[in-house]
Design a protein around this motif. Structure first.
Motif, mmCIF file in Angstrom:
data_model
loop_
_atom_site.group_PDB
_atom_site.id
_atom_site.type_symbol
_atom_site.label_atom_id
_atom_site.label_comp_id
_atom_site.label_asym_id
_atom_site.label_seq_id
_atom_site.Cartn_x
_atom_site.Cartn_y
_atom_site.Cartn_z
ATOM 1 N N ILE A 20 0.851 -1.202 0.000
ATOM 2 C CA ILE A 20 0.000 0.000 0.000
ATOM 3 C C ILE A 20 0.877 1.238 0.000
ATOM 4 O O ILE A 20 0.685 2.169 -0.777
ATOM 5 C CB ILE A 20 -0.953 -0.019 1.216
ATOM 6 C CG1 ILE A 20 -2.027 -1.094 1.019
ATOM 7 C CG2 ILE A 20 -1.577 1.346 1.447
ATOM 8 C CD1 ILE A 20 -2.881 -1.362 2.257
ATOM 9 N N ASP A 21 1.876 1.241 0.886
ATOM 10 C CA ASP A 21 2.736 2.418 0.987
ATOM 11 C C ASP A 21 3.510 2.658 -0.307
ATOM 12 O O ASP A 21 3.668 3.798 -0.747
ATOM 13 C CB ASP A 21 3.705 2.246 2.165
ATOM 14 C CG ASP A 21 4.471 3.531 2.438
ATOM 15 O OD1 ASP A 21 3.812 4.588 2.536
ATOM 16 O OD2 ASP A 21 5.704 3.485 2.522
ATOM 17 N N GLN A 22 3.957 1.572 -0.933
ATOM 18 C CA GLN A 22 4.775 1.732 -2.151
ATOM 19 C C GLN A 22 3.938 2.052 -3.387
ATOM 20 O O GLN A 22 4.392 2.755 -4.287
ATOM 21 C CB GLN A 22 5.564 0.445 -2.418
ATOM 22 C CG GLN A 22 6.714 0.255 -1.449
ATOM 23 C CD GLN A 22 7.403 -1.087 -1.631
ATOM 24 O OE1 GLN A 22 6.803 -2.027 -2.159
ATOM 25 N NE2 GLN A 22 8.646 -1.181 -1.191
ATOM 26 N N LEU A 23 2.721 1.541 -3.454
ATOM 27 C CA LEU A 23 1.960 1.620 -4.707
ATOM 28 C C LEU A 23 0.967 2.777 -4.760
ATOM 29 O O LEU A 23 0.493 3.128 -5.838
ATOM 30 C CB LEU A 23 1.246 0.292 -4.977
ATOM 31 C CG LEU A 23 2.182 -0.901 -5.225
ATOM 32 C CD1 LEU A 23 1.382 -2.195 -5.367
ATOM 33 C CD2 LEU A 23 3.029 -0.670 -6.486
ATOM 34 N N LEU A 24 0.627 3.364 -3.619
ATOM 35 C CA LEU A 24 -0.278 4.517 -3.660
ATOM 36 C C LEU A 24 0.496 5.801 -3.926
ATOM 37 O O LEU A 24 1.630 5.941 -3.472
ATOM 38 C CB LEU A 24 -1.027 4.639 -2.326
ATOM 39 C CG LEU A 24 -2.537 4.431 -2.461
ATOM 40 C CD1 LEU A 24 -2.840 2.980 -2.758
ATOM 41 C CD2 LEU A 24 -3.263 4.901 -1.221
ATOM 42 N N PRO A 25 -0.094 6.766 -4.644
ATOM 43 C CA PRO A 25 0.576 8.062 -4.815
ATOM 44 C C PRO A 25 0.854 8.660 -3.429
ATOM 45 O O PRO A 25 0.057 8.460 -2.505
ATOM 46 C CB PRO A 25 -0.462 8.915 -5.562
ATOM 47 C CG PRO A 25 -1.448 7.955 -6.152
ATOM 48 C CD PRO A 25 -1.429 6.735 -5.273
ATOM 49 N N SER A 26 1.974 9.367 -3.286
ATOM 50 C CA SER A 26 2.316 9.952 -1.989
ATOM 51 C C SER A 26 1.294 11.024 -1.618
ATOM 52 O O SER A 26 0.612 11.584 -2.481
ATOM 53 C CB SER A 26 3.712 10.574 -2.049
ATOM 54 O OG SER A 26 3.648 11.838 -2.676
ATOM 55 N N ALA A 27 1.210 11.327 -0.324
ATOM 56 C CA ALA A 27 0.242 12.321 0.159
ATOM 57 C C ALA A 27 0.607 13.725 -0.321
ATOM 58 O O ALA A 27 -0.208 14.644 -0.239
ATOM 59 C CB ALA A 27 0.168 12.276 1.680
ATOM 60 N N SER A 28 1.820 13.913 -0.848
ATOM 61 C CA SER A 28 2.199 15.250 -1.333
ATOM 62 C C SER A 28 1.970 15.403 -2.827
ATOM 63 O O SER A 28 2.328 16.410 -3.421
ATOM 64 C CB SER A 28 3.669 15.515 -0.993
ATOM 65 O OG SER A 28 4.485 14.570 -1.669
ATOM 66 N N GLU A 32 -2.925 17.803 -3.078
ATOM 67 C CA GLU A 32 -2.485 17.167 -1.830
ATOM 68 C C GLU A 32 -3.641 16.714 -0.933
ATOM 69 O O GLU A 32 -3.569 15.662 -0.314
ATOM 70 C CB GLU A 32 -1.574 18.125 -1.056
ATOM 71 C CG GLU A 32 -0.226 18.297 -1.724
ATOM 72 C CD GLU A 32 0.744 19.107 -0.881
ATOM 73 O OE1 GLU A 32 0.524 19.262 0.332
ATOM 74 O OE2 GLU A 32 1.741 19.589 -1.454
ATOM 75 N N ARG A 33 -4.677 17.557 -0.862
ATOM 76 C CA ARG A 33 -5.796 17.211 0.032
ATOM 77 C C ARG A 33 -6.433 15.879 -0.372
ATOM 78 O O ARG A 33 -6.772 15.056 0.479
ATOM 79 C CB ARG A 33 -6.829 18.332 -0.017
ATOM 80 C CG ARG A 33 -7.980 18.162 0.942
ATOM 81 C CD ARG A 33 -8.905 19.391 0.880
ATOM 82 N NE ARG A 33 -10.026 19.254 1.782
ATOM 83 C CZ ARG A 33 -9.967 19.437 3.093
ATOM 84 N NH1 ARG A 33 -8.821 19.779 3.659
ATOM 85 N NH2 ARG A 33 -11.042 19.282 3.846
ATOM 86 N N LEU A 34 -6.573 15.681 -1.666
ATOM 87 C CA LEU A 34 -7.187 14.454 -2.190
ATOM 88 C C LEU A 34 -6.313 13.228 -1.892
ATOM 89 O O LEU A 34 -6.803 12.198 -1.417
ATOM 90 C CB LEU A 34 -7.405 14.599 -3.698
ATOM 91 C CG LEU A 34 -8.012 13.415 -4.433
ATOM 92 C CD1 LEU A 34 -9.412 13.108 -3.907
ATOM 93 C CD2 LEU A 34 -8.064 13.699 -5.937
ATOM 94 N N HIS A 35 -5.029 13.353 -2.156
ATOM 95 C CA HIS A 35 -4.141 12.211 -1.942
ATOM 96 C C HIS A 35 -3.924 11.941 -0.446
ATOM 97 O O HIS A 35 -3.749 10.793 -0.042
ATOM 98 C CB HIS A 35 -2.822 12.411 -2.702
ATOM 99 C CG HIS A 35 -3.008 12.312 -4.190
ATOM 100 N ND1 HIS A 35 -3.156 13.408 -4.997
ATOM 101 C CD2 HIS A 35 -3.160 11.234 -5.004
ATOM 102 C CE1 HIS A 35 -3.353 13.015 -6.246
ATOM 103 N NE2 HIS A 35 -3.361 11.696 -6.276
#
Lengths: 294, 294
Positions: A20-28, A32-35
């Motif tokens: 999950i951490d590697q494959l999802l777009p980063s929160a930045s 940004e709010r959406l991610h």
């Protein structure tokens, strides 16, 4: 759950968390709010039961590719359903897994769009990661879209909403559970087995496993909701009853629900035995489902 | 629009209407309310610009399969965005194409779920219909999911919401338009060309066409919204201004917006010329986009 199974399960769950951490777009990532909202809901924990079942099924026989991207995709799909179910216009739940639900933490528009994004991303992940195995990718996407579409997962949710606050018959309750919960659990197993180039017979056998796991899962959830405490569940207890939602308990009583859960667990175990292969972990997972209520 | 183009366009639109009717689950499919809502919004009309562009692009060179299912899929995708955009928590629009919007005609929960269902069905349609052309199916799904995901279509919608009621700079406006409107129009063309087994160069050329069509389309929409009457648009005029939404008019004025629209039309025509093939219909469609404001 015994200690050996607990540790084995934890290694699978950790693999999913890392995926999950590697494959999802980063929160930045812009916007940004959406991610940030997508990651907030994806990182809220939970047992990762669907991706773990998928990986377990992919290990029954030799696999042609790594199932991790598909496992993350099904968790994206599951998480979007939680975000949209919690919306004020649907279940109006402020809490999810002991934390503010997505629309409470962000806002309603962001929660609608974060759910839409995770649903879309589930299909993108599969198409992108298995582009060199296009026959596999197409089957996986068909399985996932069919299970989560208007005639299964969303259809089950729709009938659940339509039947709130009124007496429910056994047929309607079964429709809701088979589709709202069961279809995606079955898809997790079917998709996992796709990695092993299964025969038609093997696909039918894994669907039987999924069918009975799905019903067990929902019945156990209903029992826990009626008897547990809010800390254990991470959501208000009696929520389902309060809204007069359709549950196994309302229809069959606690004892009847226990009996049904045991029956479906036995059926799931029998189907997994018939399937053969490296099914030890899958058998343990199925047995554990029922044990959640003891 | 001249009469010949009008009739030609009508034959493409009729093909899409027929495809929608044939490929969507019937309104009597269980649960009926959900499928009725899906069909209500899909049958609300509109110009079917995305599916028509897709079919036009598929005809540039010899095609390996019928693009109709993919054309219906992109209309499902587009329609879901309209349903969710109209929700009270997002644009709060009661009208869409002169009729009550989905949540007004049904209710908010049904509209959320009907949108989710159409989004999911878009991917299911492609995976199911092109199962015997899996490399094509995988590319189509990747194109569609990428264009409509959190970094493009939904991302554009998110930034649009985030910038309501405040001054907007040209960069942000461009991000919104390129992604909220442009990405899916470009995907329509790219997906159409996928049916012709395109080269990398051809894919780049069609992307340039889509990029400039997308910007033209949005600028023209902004001009029409600022100058037209509600009957012509089927939605309240000045809606964008009322909510102080970010438009080309606010930033460049009407004259500046006209100039930009002409420039992007010329660029789109040049890119379509460079692409070659049977591009007569595509060229006519591009020219007509700008003519909507005359």
């Amino acid at each position: 759950m015994n200690q050996v199974l607990k540790e084995k399960l934890a290694t699978y769950q950790n693999r999913v968390e890392l995926g999950i951490d590697q494959l999802l777009p980063s929160a930045s990532t812009r916007p940004e709010r959406l991610h940030a909202a997508m990651r907030y809901s994806m990182e809220a924990g939970g047992k990762r039961i669907r991706p773990v079942l998928m990986i377990a099924a992919s290990e029954l026989f030799p696999a042609q590719a790594d199932p991790l991207a598909a496992a993350v995709a099904i968790e994206c799909l599951h998480t979007y359903t939680l975000i949209h179910d919690d919306l004020p216009s649907i279940d109006n739940s402020d809490l999810r897994r002991g934390r503010p639900s997505c629309h409470t933490q962000f806002d309603e528009a962001t929660a609608v769009l974060a759910g839409d994004s995770l649903l879309t991303y589930a299909f993108q992940l599969i198409a992108r990661h298995y582009v060199n195995e296009p026959a596999l990718a197409t089957c996986l996407i068909n399985d996932l879209a069919s299970a989560s579409g208007s005639q299964h997962l969303i259809g089950g949710q729709m009938e659940d909403i339509d039947n709130e606050g009124q007496p429910i018959d056994a047929d309607t309750l079964r429709f809701i559970h088979e589709n709202k919960t069961g279809a995606l659990l079955t898809a997790a197993l079917t998709m996992g087995l796709r990695f092993c180039k299964p025969t038609e017979q093997q696909l039918e056998q894994i669907e039987a496993v999924g069918y009975h796991i799905g019903l067990t899962f929902q019945i156990v959830d209903d029992i826990l909701d009626a008897t547990s405490n809010p800390q254990a569940l991470g959501k208000p207890v009696g929520n389902d009853n309060a809204a007069e939602k359709s549950t196994y308990i309302a229809l069959h009583g606690i004892e009847g629900a226990y009996t049904e859960a045991k029956m479906h667990t036995a059926e799931a175990l029998a189907a997994a035995q018939a399937l053969g292969g490296n099914n030890a972990f899958l058998l343990e997972l199925i047995s554990d489902l029922e044990h959640r209520i003891h």
